[in-house]
Design a protein around this motif. Structure first.
Motif, PDB file in Angstrom:
ATOM      1  N   ALA A  82      11.970  -9.108  -1.002  1.00 11.39           N
ATOM      2  CA  ALA A  82      11.474  -8.173  -1.882  1.00 11.39           C
ATOM      3  C   ALA A  82      10.489  -8.817  -2.663  1.00 11.39           C
ATOM      4  CB  ALA A  82      12.592  -7.374  -2.440  1.00 11.39           C
ATOM      5  N   ALA A  83      11.108 -10.192  -3.157  1.00  8.56           N
ATOM      6  CA  ALA A  83      10.325 -10.920  -4.037  1.00  8.56           C
ATOM      7  C   ALA A  83       8.969 -11.263  -3.744  1.00  8.56           C
ATOM      8  CB  ALA A  83      11.152 -12.148  -4.156  1.00  8.56           C
ATOM      9  N   LEU A  84       8.872 -11.448  -2.384  1.00 11.75           N
ATOM     10  CA  LEU A  84       7.351 -11.710  -1.691  1.00 11.75           C
ATOM     11  C   LEU A  84       6.567 -10.365  -1.817  1.00 11.75           C
ATOM     12  CD1 LEU A  84       8.249 -14.054   1.320  1.00 11.75           C
ATOM     13  CD2 LEU A  84       7.283 -14.707  -0.983  1.00 11.75           C
ATOM     14  N   VAL A  85       7.283  -9.431  -1.334  1.00  6.85           N
ATOM     15  CA  VAL A  85       6.369  -7.999  -1.192  1.00  6.85           C
ATOM     16  C   VAL A  85       5.984  -7.333  -2.705  1.00  6.85           C
ATOM     17  CG1 VAL A  85       6.521  -5.627  -0.545  1.00  6.85           C
ATOM     18  CG2 VAL A  85       7.523  -7.466   0.907  1.00  6.85           C
ATOM     19  N   VAL A  86       6.966  -7.509  -3.735  1.00  8.54           N
ATOM     20  CA  VAL A  86       6.421  -6.910  -4.802  1.00  8.54           C
ATOM     21  C   VAL A  86       5.277  -7.349  -5.330  1.00  8.54           C
ATOM     22  CG1 VAL A  86       7.143  -6.352  -7.121  1.00  8.54           C
ATOM     23  CG2 VAL A  86       8.602  -6.100  -5.453  1.00  8.54           C
ATOM     24  N   PRO A  87       4.955  -8.795  -5.669  1.00  7.35           N
ATOM     25  CA  PRO A  87       3.737  -9.225  -6.053  1.00  7.35           C
ATOM     26  C   PRO A  87       2.429  -8.952  -5.464  1.00  7.35           C
ATOM     27  CG  PRO A  87       5.415 -11.070  -5.965  1.00  7.35           C
ATOM     28  CD  PRO A  87       6.060  -9.703  -5.317  1.00  7.35           C
ATOM     29  N   PHE A  88       2.534  -8.992  -3.903  1.00 11.33           N
ATOM     30  CA  PHE A  88       1.650  -8.418  -3.180  1.00 11.33           C
ATOM     31  C   PHE A  88       1.270  -7.082  -3.395  1.00 11.33           C
ATOM     32  CE2 PHE A  88      -0.397  -6.345   0.539  1.00 11.33           C
ATOM     33  CZ  PHE A  88      -1.003  -7.360   0.922  1.00 11.33           C
ATOM     34  N   ALA A  89       2.329  -6.212  -3.261  1.00 10.95           N
ATOM     35  CA  ALA A  89       1.840  -4.742  -3.788  1.00 10.95           C
ATOM     36  C   ALA A  89       1.264  -4.689  -5.002  1.00 10.95           C
ATOM     37  CB  ALA A  89       3.256  -4.068  -3.424  1.00 10.95           C
ATOM     38  N   ALA A  90       1.607  -5.333  -5.925  1.00 15.46           N
ATOM     39  CA  ALA A  90       1.078  -5.153  -7.538  1.00 15.46           C
ATOM     40  C   ALA A  90      -0.524  -5.549  -7.204  1.00 15.46           C
ATOM     41  CB  ALA A  90       1.728  -5.899  -8.092  1.00 15.46           C
ATOM     42  N   MET A  91      -0.652  -6.790  -6.431  1.00 14.21           N
ATOM     43  CA  MET A  91      -1.944  -7.233  -6.325  1.00 14.21           C
ATOM     44  C   MET A  91      -2.841  -6.271  -5.500  1.00 14.21           C
ATOM     45  SD  MET A  91      -3.206 -10.822  -4.083  1.00 14.21           S
ATOM     46  CE  MET A  91      -2.726 -10.113  -2.719  1.00 14.21           C
ATOM     47  N   ALA A  92      -2.211  -5.761  -4.498  1.00 22.04           N
ATOM     48  CA  ALA A  92      -3.078  -4.679  -3.459  1.00 22.04           C
ATOM     49  C   ALA A  92      -3.339  -3.545  -4.381  1.00 22.04           C
ATOM     50  CB  ALA A  92      -2.103  -4.350  -2.526  1.00 22.04           C
ATOM     51  N   GLN A  93      -2.881  -3.147  -5.321  1.00 25.74           N
ATOM     52  CA  GLN A  93      -3.323  -1.893  -6.024  1.00 25.74           C
ATOM     53  C   GLN A  93      -4.584  -2.162  -6.853  1.00 25.74           C
ATOM     54  OE1 GLN A  93      -2.040   1.186  -5.876  1.00 25.74           O
ATOM     55  NE2 GLN A  93      -0.552   0.546  -4.488  1.00 25.74           N
ATOM     56  N   GLU A  94      -4.719  -3.455  -7.162  1.00 21.40           N
ATOM     57  CA  GLU A  94      -5.719  -3.806  -7.909  1.00 21.40           C
ATOM     58  C   GLU A  94      -7.029  -4.012  -7.061  1.00 21.40           C
ATOM     59  OE1 GLU A  94      -5.000  -7.230 -10.365  1.00 21.40           O
ATOM     60  OE2 GLU A  94      -3.297  -6.057 -11.356  1.00 21.40           O
TER      61      GLU A  94
ATOM     62  N   PRO B  60     -16.742   7.079  -5.013  1.00 18.21           N
ATOM     63  CA  PRO B  60     -16.520   7.461  -3.878  1.00 18.21           C
ATOM     64  C   PRO B  60     -17.538   7.389  -2.885  1.00 18.21           C
ATOM     65  CG  PRO B  60     -15.424   8.865  -5.637  1.00 18.21           C
ATOM     66  CD  PRO B  60     -16.263   7.985  -6.126  1.00 18.21           C
ATOM     67  N   LEU B  61     -17.126   7.000  -1.477  1.00 19.07           N
ATOM     68  CA  LEU B  61     -18.135   6.919  -0.440  1.00 19.07           C
ATOM     69  C   LEU B  61     -17.565   7.600   0.773  1.00 19.07           C
ATOM     70  CD1 LEU B  61     -20.880   5.474   0.916  1.00 19.07           C
ATOM     71  CD2 LEU B  61     -19.309   3.515   1.336  1.00 19.07           C
ATOM     72  N   GLU B  62     -18.695   8.197   1.190  1.00 19.43           N
ATOM     73  CA  GLU B  62     -18.203   9.004   2.374  1.00 19.43           C
ATOM     74  C   GLU B  62     -18.860   8.382   3.686  1.00 19.43           C
ATOM     75  OE1 GLU B  62     -17.718  13.638   3.211  1.00 19.43           O
ATOM     76  OE2 GLU B  62     -19.593  13.190   3.995  1.00 19.43           O
ATOM     77  N   LEU B  63     -18.061   8.074   4.624  1.00 23.30           N
ATOM     78  CA  LEU B  63     -18.513   7.559   6.035  1.00 23.30           C
ATOM     79  C   LEU B  63     -18.273   8.485   7.209  1.00 23.30           C
ATOM     80  CD1 LEU B  63     -17.508   3.705   5.615  1.00 23.30           C
ATOM     81  CD2 LEU B  63     -19.795   4.710   5.285  1.00 23.30           C
ATOM     82  N   THR B  64     -19.394   8.634   7.940  1.00 23.97           N
ATOM     83  CA  THR B  64     -18.952   9.632   9.093  1.00 23.97           C
ATOM     84  C   THR B  64     -18.542   8.768  10.160  1.00 23.97           C
ATOM     85  OG1 THR B  64     -21.380   9.125   9.876  1.00 23.97           O
ATOM     86  CG2 THR B  64     -20.807  11.007   8.508  1.00 23.97           C
ATOM     87  N   MET B  65     -17.743   9.420  11.152  1.00 17.98           N
ATOM     88  CA  MET B  65     -17.167   8.824  12.341  1.00 17.98           C
ATOM     89  C   MET B  65     -16.926   9.751  13.349  1.00 17.98           C
ATOM     90  SD  MET B  65     -13.716   6.433  12.544  1.00 17.98           S
ATOM     91  CE  MET B  65     -12.495   7.729  11.876  1.00 17.98           C
TER      92      MET B  65
ATOM     93  N   VAL C 147      -5.299   6.500   1.945  1.00 19.00           N
ATOM     94  CA  VAL C 147      -6.208   5.198   2.119  1.00 19.00           C
ATOM     95  C   VAL C 147      -7.524   5.448   1.396  1.00 19.00           C
ATOM     96  CG1 VAL C 147      -7.654   3.816   3.856  1.00 19.00           C
ATOM     97  CG2 VAL C 147      -5.383   4.327   4.249  1.00 19.00           C
ATOM     98  N   ALA C 148      -8.187   6.691   1.493  1.00 20.24           N
ATOM     99  CA  ALA C 148      -9.125   7.164   0.625  1.00 20.24           C
ATOM    100  C   ALA C 148      -8.858   7.003  -0.656  1.00 20.24           C
ATOM    101  CB  ALA C 148      -9.610   8.577   1.203  1.00 20.24           C
ATOM    102  N   GLU C 149      -7.591   7.200  -1.221  1.00 19.36           N
ATOM    103  CA  GLU C 149      -7.616   7.243  -2.943  1.00 19.36           C
ATOM    104  C   GLU C 149      -7.421   5.809  -3.092  1.00 19.36           C
ATOM    105  OE1 GLU C 149      -3.885   8.553  -5.938  1.00 19.36           O
ATOM    106  OE2 GLU C 149      -3.932   9.233  -3.664  1.00 19.36           O
ATOM    107  N   LYS C 150      -6.884   4.912  -2.134  1.00 19.93           N
ATOM    108  CA  LYS C 150      -6.882   3.292  -2.469  1.00 19.93           C
ATOM    109  C   LYS C 150      -7.997   2.651  -2.521  1.00 19.93           C
ATOM    110  CE  LYS C 150      -1.907   3.132  -0.928  1.00 19.93           C
ATOM    111  NZ  LYS C 150      -1.288   2.508  -2.163  1.00 19.93           N
TER     112      LYS C 150
END
Length: 509
Positions: free
Chosen positions: A3-15, A23-28, A48-51
């Motif tokens: 957990a010690a490794l995951v939490v810092p990554f998760a916090a970084m990922a949010q940023e 917001p950008l729309e891509l067609t697929m 994923v769209a929100e993030k």
């Protein structure tokens, strides 16, 4: 992972997960498994769209019941969306490369180098994957679905039948033969009728798997009828002398009644029918799903015990397994040359190879399908205990779909029973898995030769395989004519272009 490794990554990922300020729309266009399309309503896609700030709008139609046809129609139209993806058949990897070379899809190498650190790190750690998906010009034109885990199928045998008849797990071709004879003759199901089916299979690839006992090979990969590498040389296992020997013995066993008389025709329900009616004795099939019959039939068949066994040794004393999980699936997604946001798109692709994206693509949405326990995603009890298979539940919310992503075998391990896990560990310790042939990327001239000759060659090989096993023709007297026919159909030409592409792609001397 702690957990010690995951939490810092998760916090970084949010940023850092955010790709765009607005917001950008891509067609697929994304059609898969012949009956699904990418959905913007999936909880995974919405998360994923929100993030990231990037929203995907799918243009593929559910009215089309063939992913292959949907892909072909799109290409013919020439009106490409920003992203093209899916799993439109075994040749989709070749299609991405072919149309990339023709200018429909962007080469991704520079975009990855400059804007996709997760993808760059992945390809640096898995150079064999990069080689396998590269075009003949050395460029990458798509991001693939990369499975995880080594083992797919295993040899299974009725341990309760062995115990009842006082037999040991067979270790050699002779012992396998003797056990199958005992299953045929000694009434292990105890009903007083000679109705046992000693060896059976659901799929053609496993119907002939017994040829391995004579040092032949079904293929070099999980794909049916694939090529294999012999000391750096591309050859097909079904043109080798060991194949002649193996098929000859399998035909003998079929004639003796040791194989299911309907082994080529009973189809996908043979496992359910033959095990459920206490008739089947031995098979080669998937670890996870086959092991579940021990639970499913525990109350119906007293003492039922179907467990994995190591691959029997061959006549030369070797022991090998040539069924494995594909290291690269012919699925994923590419960026169209008409895409006006290639940097943002490659960053979107890159997100799925981040730790956060990998969890979303494998396990779904936290609080919906899983919770974090000791720093690792753990499926909710209602997911694991549902009547609906876990993978089907995940598809419904947008996880485990064949986008360009890196699978995590832990998602499957959580719903694989102990019998299968013990079998996988046994195979791991055996270290008897043959290497997979990862395929080649043809240039236009090579592809023309391959497409002209190979389909009819494979059809002929398959037809003769069944002809010999079913006893309609003797392989010893027909082998020379078979080899001549292969060459008249263009086998040597196919091998030549395969070898040229293999040497170019994998750096053979």
């Amino acid at each position: 992972m702690s957990a010690a490794l995951v939490v810092p990554f998760a916090a970084m990922a949010q940023e850092t997960a955010r790709i765009v300020d607005e917001p950008l729309e891509l067609t697929m266009h994304f059609h898969f498994r012949d009956k699904y399309v990418y959905s913007e309503d999936w909880p995974v896609e919405q998360a994923v769209a929100e993030k990231t700030g990037i929203h995907i709008r799918n243009i593929a139609s559910l009215a089309t019941t063939s992913s292959r046809d949907a892909f072909n129609l799109l290409i013919v139209s020439g009106n490409l969306p920003d992203i093209v993806g899916g799993d439109a058949g075994a040749t989709l990897k070749d299609d991405f490369i072919r149309y990339g070379l023709e200018g429909a899809f962007m080469p991704l190498d520079d975009l990855i180098e400059e804007h996709a650190p997760n993808l760059k790190a992945f390809f640096e750690s898995r150079p064999e994957i990069r080689q396998a998906i590269s075009g003949p010009d050395g460029h990458i034109y798509f991001i693939p679905y990369v499975p995880d885990g080594k083992f797919s199928r295993a040899w299974f045998i009725r341990y309760d039948w062995l115990e009842k008849l006082g037999l040991e797990v067979p270790e050699t071709p002779e012992e396998v033969h003797d056990v199958l004879v005992a299953f045929r003759d000694q009434d292990p199901n105890g009903n007083g009728i000679k109705d046992e089916v000693p060896f059976f299979a659901r799929d053609e690839i496993d119907a002939v798997r017994l040829i391995n006992l004579w040092d032949a090979r079904v293929s070099g990969s999980e794909r049916y009828g694939d090529f294999a590498i012999y000391d750096g040389q591309v050859r097909h296992p079904w043109a080798e002398d060991t194949y002649k020997v193996g098929i000859g013995h399998v035909a003998d066993w079929y004639a003796e009644g040791l194989l299911d008389k309907e082994i080529f025709t009973r189809g996908s329900r043979s496992r359910e029918y033959l095990l459920g009616n206490n008739l089947g004795g031995m098979l080669h099939d998937w670890f996870a799903s086959t092991s579940t019959y021990n639970t499913a039939l525990a109350e119906e068949i007293e003492g039922f015990s179907l467990r994995p066994m190591l691959p029997p040794k061959t006549v030369s004393g070797d022991r090998f397994e040539d069924a494995r999980r594909q290291q690269v699936q012919p699925a994923g997604w590419a960026i169209s040359v008409t895409n006006e946001h290639p940097v943002e798109t490659i960053k979107y692709f890159d997100f799925w190879f981040s730790e956060e994206g990998r969890i979303l693509s494998n396990f779904g949405v936290e609080g919906l399908t899983y919770e974090m326990v000791d720093g690792k995603p753990q499926f909710a009890e209602e997911v694991l205990n549902s009547d609906t298979p876990v993978n089907a539940q995940l598809w419904e919310i947008g996880a485990q779909v064949p986008r360009g992503f890196w699978q995590d075998y832990e998602y499957e391990r959580q719903w694989t029973n102990e019998i299968a896990l013990e079998g996988i560990e046994m195979y791991e310790e055996c270290d008897c898995l043959r290497e997979e042939f990862l395929g080649v990327a043809f240039n236009a001239e090579e592809k023309e030769v391959y497409d002209r000759y190979w389909p009819s060659i494979l059809t002929y090989m398959t037809e003769m395989q069944q002809t010999w096993v079913l006893g309609a023709q003797d392989i010893d007297t027909g082998w020379d004519a078979y080899k001549e026919r292969l060459n008249s159909l263009g086998y040597d030409k196919v091998i030549a272009v395969m070898q040229a592409a293999y040497d170019r792609q994998y750096g053979a001397d």
